[in-house]
Write a protein that holds these residues in place. Structure first.
Motif, PDB file in Angstrom:
ATOM      1  N   THR A 138       0.828  -1.217   0.000  1.00 41.13           N
ATOM      2  CA  THR A 138       0.000   0.000   0.000  1.00 41.13           C
ATOM      3  C   THR A 138       0.859   1.263   0.000  1.00 41.13           C
ATOM      4  N   ARG A 174       2.914   6.477  -2.529  1.00 41.76           N
ATOM      5  CA  ARG A 174       4.058   7.033  -3.258  1.00 41.76           C
ATOM      6  C   ARG A 174       3.652   7.503  -4.649  1.00 41.76           C
ATOM      7  N   ARG A 199      -6.042   9.562   2.138  1.00 40.17           N
ATOM      8  CA  ARG A 199      -6.293   8.216   2.665  1.00 40.17           C
ATOM      9  C   ARG A 199      -7.609   7.671   2.136  1.00 40.17           C
ATOM     10  N   ARG A 258       0.803   0.852   7.014  1.00 40.07           N
ATOM     11  CA  ARG A 258       0.893   1.450   8.343  1.00 40.07           C
ATOM     12  C   ARG A 258      -0.391   1.250   9.151  1.00 40.07           C
ATOM     13  N   ASP A 259      -1.520   1.147   8.437  1.00 42.37           N
ATOM     14  CA  ASP A 259      -2.827   1.111   9.113  1.00 42.37           C
ATOM     15  C   ASP A 259      -3.669  -0.058   8.626  1.00 42.37           C
ATOM     16  N   ARG A 278      10.526  10.139   9.664  1.00 43.53           N
ATOM     17  CA  ARG A 278       9.419   9.413   9.046  1.00 43.53           C
ATOM     18  C   ARG A 278       8.598   8.676  10.113  1.00 43.53           C
ATOM     19  N   ASP A 326       4.667   9.353  10.705  1.00 44.07           N
ATOM     20  CA  ASP A 326       3.706   8.262  10.506  1.00 44.07           C
ATOM     21  C   ASP A 326       2.972   7.879  11.802  1.00 44.07           C
ATOM     22  N   ARG A 353       0.399  11.341  13.182  1.00 45.62           N
ATOM     23  CA  ARG A 353      -0.654  12.024  12.429  1.00 45.62           C
ATOM     24  C   ARG A 353      -2.003  11.715  13.082  1.00 45.62           C
TER      25      ARG A 353
HETATM   26  O1   DC Z   1       6.031   1.812   3.134  1.00 41.98           O
HETATM   27  P1   DC Z   1       6.515   3.025   2.349  1.00 41.98           P
HETATM   28  O2   DC Z   1       7.808   3.571   2.856  1.00 41.98           O
HETATM   29  O3   DC Z   1       6.553   2.759   0.878  1.00 41.98           O
HETATM   30  O4   DC Z   1       5.386   4.131   2.574  1.00 41.98           O
HETATM   31  C1   DC Z   1       5.553   5.471   2.188  1.00 41.98           C
HETATM   32  C2   DC Z   1       4.685   6.364   3.071  1.00 41.98           C
HETATM   33  O5   DC Z   1       3.308   6.141   2.792  1.00 41.98           O
HETATM   34  C3   DC Z   1       4.835   6.132   4.573  1.00 41.98           C
HETATM   35  O6   DC Z   1       5.847   6.942   5.132  1.00 41.98           O
HETATM   36  C4   DC Z   1       3.484   6.489   5.123  1.00 41.98           C
HETATM   37  C5   DC Z   1       2.541   6.237   3.984  1.00 41.98           C
HETATM   38  N1   DC Z   1       1.725   5.036   4.166  1.00 41.98           N
HETATM   39  C6   DC Z   1       0.592   5.167   4.915  1.00 41.98           C
HETATM   40  O7   DC Z   1       0.321   6.229   5.449  1.00 41.98           O
HETATM   41  N2   DC Z   1      -0.247   4.109   5.060  1.00 41.98           N
HETATM   42  C7   DC Z   1       0.038   2.935   4.501  1.00 41.98           C
HETATM   43  N3   DC Z   1      -0.826   1.910   4.655  1.00 41.98           N
HETATM   44  C8   DC Z   1       1.217   2.777   3.746  1.00 41.98           C
HETATM   45  C9   DC Z   1       2.069   3.853   3.612  1.00 41.98           C
END
Ligand code: DC
Length: 221
Positions: free
Chosen positions: A33, A38, A107, A128-129, A178, A182, A185
């Motif tokens: 995701t 990105r 989102r 992340r979520d 980062r 993350d 927020r």
């Molecule tokens: O996993 P990554 O480094 O490719 O993710 C890039 C950014 O995208 C990460 O810093 C936060 C966001 N992200 C997010 O908010 N929720 C997700 N499910 C995946 C990534």
């Protein structure tokens, strides 16, 4: 009903390597995701829109269409018909994604796509979520982390291997920033779901982490 494995954790914890391996073993699809966030970030950078310009981002989102497909089992991210998978792996795009993913409108745009994929396929989805918000009913949730030092060192070695000049200290600072963004927020911050299994990969090899997740899928604690 589809079988869903959610893997969440901070940047550089090894989520994508592990998720890809687990997905291949189980013949599930791997959904990255972060790549979707990105791709949105890349579009905004190309348009020279700043992460702070919430209004402009809101207006621009309707121009963006994100989808994914698979080539030789590898997820490809398609941004308005263009395969951008090779263009989104830079620090600049990662930082922009971290900042813009804090916006509810960003989102919301990806939520349905992610849920639909998980409804229609057996997936290993990382982000992340995923366990806390996108797939609260996932059959297995893992929170995969590693110490900041370990993550910085892994990233440093990865970049050096690619022949890129980099500083370990800079990478460390980037990772800390980062993590902060993350985790702090307002919506869907990175945190461990109550029913997620905590895995610290600092002192584990990739094989050991995969083995652990294999065991968890088979019901071992
Ligand atoms: O996993 P990554 O480094 O490719 O993710 C890039 C950014 O995208 C990460 O810093 C936060 C966001 N992200 C997010 O908010 N929720 C997700 N499910 C995946 C990534």
């Amino acid at each position: 009903m589809s079988y869903n494995i959610a893997i969440d954790g901070p940047a550089g914890a090894g989520k994508s390597t592990i998720a890809r391996r687990v997905a291949a073993e189980k013949s599930f699809i791997y959904v990255d995701t972060g790549a979707m966030y990105r791709a949105i970030a890349l579009y905004l950078i190309r348009k020279e829109i700043r992460a702070e310009d919430t209004e402009a981002i809101k207006q621009t989102l309707s121009e963006i269409e994100i989808s994914i497909c698979y080539e030789n089992g590898e997820q490809q991210v398609i941004l308005n018909g263009e395969n951008v998978s090779g263009l989104i792996r830079t620090e600049q795009v990662g930082n922009m994604a971290s900042k813009t993913s804090a916006l509810p409108c960003v989102r919301e745009k990806l939520l349905e796509l992610q849920r639909t994929l998980a409804r229609e396929h057996d997936v290993v989805m990382d982000g992340r979520d995923i366990g806390t918000n996108i797939l609260p009913d996932a059959q297995l949730k893992v929170y995969l982390t590693a110490s900041v030092d370990t993550r910085a060192r892994r990233r440093y070695l990865e970049l050096r291997e690619k022949g890129q000049e980099c500083s370990l200290e800079e990478i460390r600072k980037d990772i800390e920033q980062r993590d902060y963004q993350d985790m702090h927020r307002k919506i869907a911050p990175l945190c461990q779901a109550k029913d997620a299994v905590f895995l610290d990969s600092s002192d584990l090899t990739i094989d050991q982490v995969v083995e652990r997740i294999r065991g968890l899928c088979e019901g071992k604690k």
